[in-house]
Design a protein around this motif. Structure first.
Motif, PDB file in Angstrom:
ATOM      1  N   GLN A 106      -8.503   4.123  13.194  1.00  0.00           N
ATOM      2  CA  GLN A 106      -8.066   3.769  11.838  1.00  0.00           C
ATOM      3  C   GLN A 106      -8.609   2.393  11.438  1.00  0.00           C
ATOM      4  N   ALA A 151     -11.208   1.950   8.300  1.00  0.00           N
ATOM      5  CA  ALA A 151     -10.915   0.998   7.215  1.00  0.00           C
ATOM      6  C   ALA A 151     -12.032  -0.025   7.089  1.00  0.00           C
ATOM      7  N   TYR A 172     -15.053   1.716   5.526  1.00  0.00           N
ATOM      8  CA  TYR A 172     -14.785   1.979   4.107  1.00  0.00           C
ATOM      9  C   TYR A 172     -14.963   0.701   3.286  1.00  0.00           C
ATOM     10  N   ALA A 185      -5.845  -6.616   9.624  1.00  0.00           N
ATOM     11  CA  ALA A 185      -5.565  -5.961   8.346  1.00  0.00           C
ATOM     12  C   ALA A 185      -5.921  -6.888   7.181  1.00  0.00           C
ATOM     13  N   VAL A 216      -6.578  -4.571   3.879  1.00  0.00           N
ATOM     14  CA  VAL A 216      -5.731  -3.377   3.783  1.00  0.00           C
ATOM     15  C   VAL A 216      -4.330  -3.717   4.266  1.00  0.00           C
ATOM     16  N   PRO A 217      -3.332  -2.927   3.855  1.00  0.00           N
ATOM     17  CA  PRO A 217      -1.984  -3.138   4.394  1.00  0.00           C
ATOM     18  C   PRO A 217      -1.955  -2.797   5.891  1.00  0.00           C
ATOM     19  N   ALA A 240       0.199  -1.233   7.490  1.00  0.00           N
ATOM     20  CA  ALA A 240       0.636   0.158   7.672  1.00  0.00           C
ATOM     21  C   ALA A 240      -0.539   1.136   7.699  1.00  0.00           C
ATOM     22  N   GLU A 241      -1.616   0.810   6.978  1.00  0.00           N
ATOM     23  CA  GLU A 241      -2.783   1.698   6.956  1.00  0.00           C
ATOM     24  C   GLU A 241      -3.448   1.775   8.331  1.00  0.00           C
ATOM     25  N   LEU A 242      -3.331   0.719   9.098  1.00  0.00           N
ATOM     26  CA  LEU A 242      -3.968   0.688  10.405  1.00  0.00           C
ATOM     27  C   LEU A 242      -3.134   1.327  11.506  1.00  0.00           C
ATOM     28  N   ARG A 302      -0.484   3.766  10.899  1.00  0.00           N
ATOM     29  CA  ARG A 302       0.271   4.967  10.496  1.00  0.00           C
ATOM     30  C   ARG A 302      -0.019   6.137  11.446  1.00  0.00           C
ATOM     31  N   GLU A 304      -0.324  10.183  11.879  1.00  0.00           N
ATOM     32  CA  GLU A 304      -0.642  11.322  11.015  1.00  0.00           C
ATOM     33  C   GLU A 304      -0.102  12.596  11.582  1.00  0.00           C
TER      34      GLU A 304
END
Length: 80
Positions: free
Chosen positions: A21, A25, A28, A66, A71-72, A74-76, A78, A80
């Protein structure tokens, strides 16, 4: 408190997922590992070990990564 036992398969799998993740990120955001490491105030080798799931970062380090990517947190981390 010291933990001497090796990480469980679940922990290793989550560590790999978090590394994936972070990498996704970073890509991206069109950033290099070197750029993120520099922004996060850490060495490139240490950063690479986190992305490759060879080391387990402290929460403070994850927050800095992060922020460096933009990015937040949480994005790293989370699930799934």
């Amino acid at each position: 408190m010291s933990f001497s036992s090796p990480p469980t398969d679940r922990v290793l799998a989550r560590r790999r997922a978090i590394g994936d993740q972070i990498r996704a990120a970073r890509l991206y955001a069109n950033l290099t590992q070197e750029t993120v490491a520099l922004r996060a105030g850490m060495g490139l080798v240490s950063y690479n070990r986190i992305e490759q799931a060879h080391s387990s970062p402290l929460l403070d380090t994850l927050i800095r990564i992060a922020d460096a990517i933009g990015v937040p947190l949480a994005e790293l981390v989370r699930e799934e």
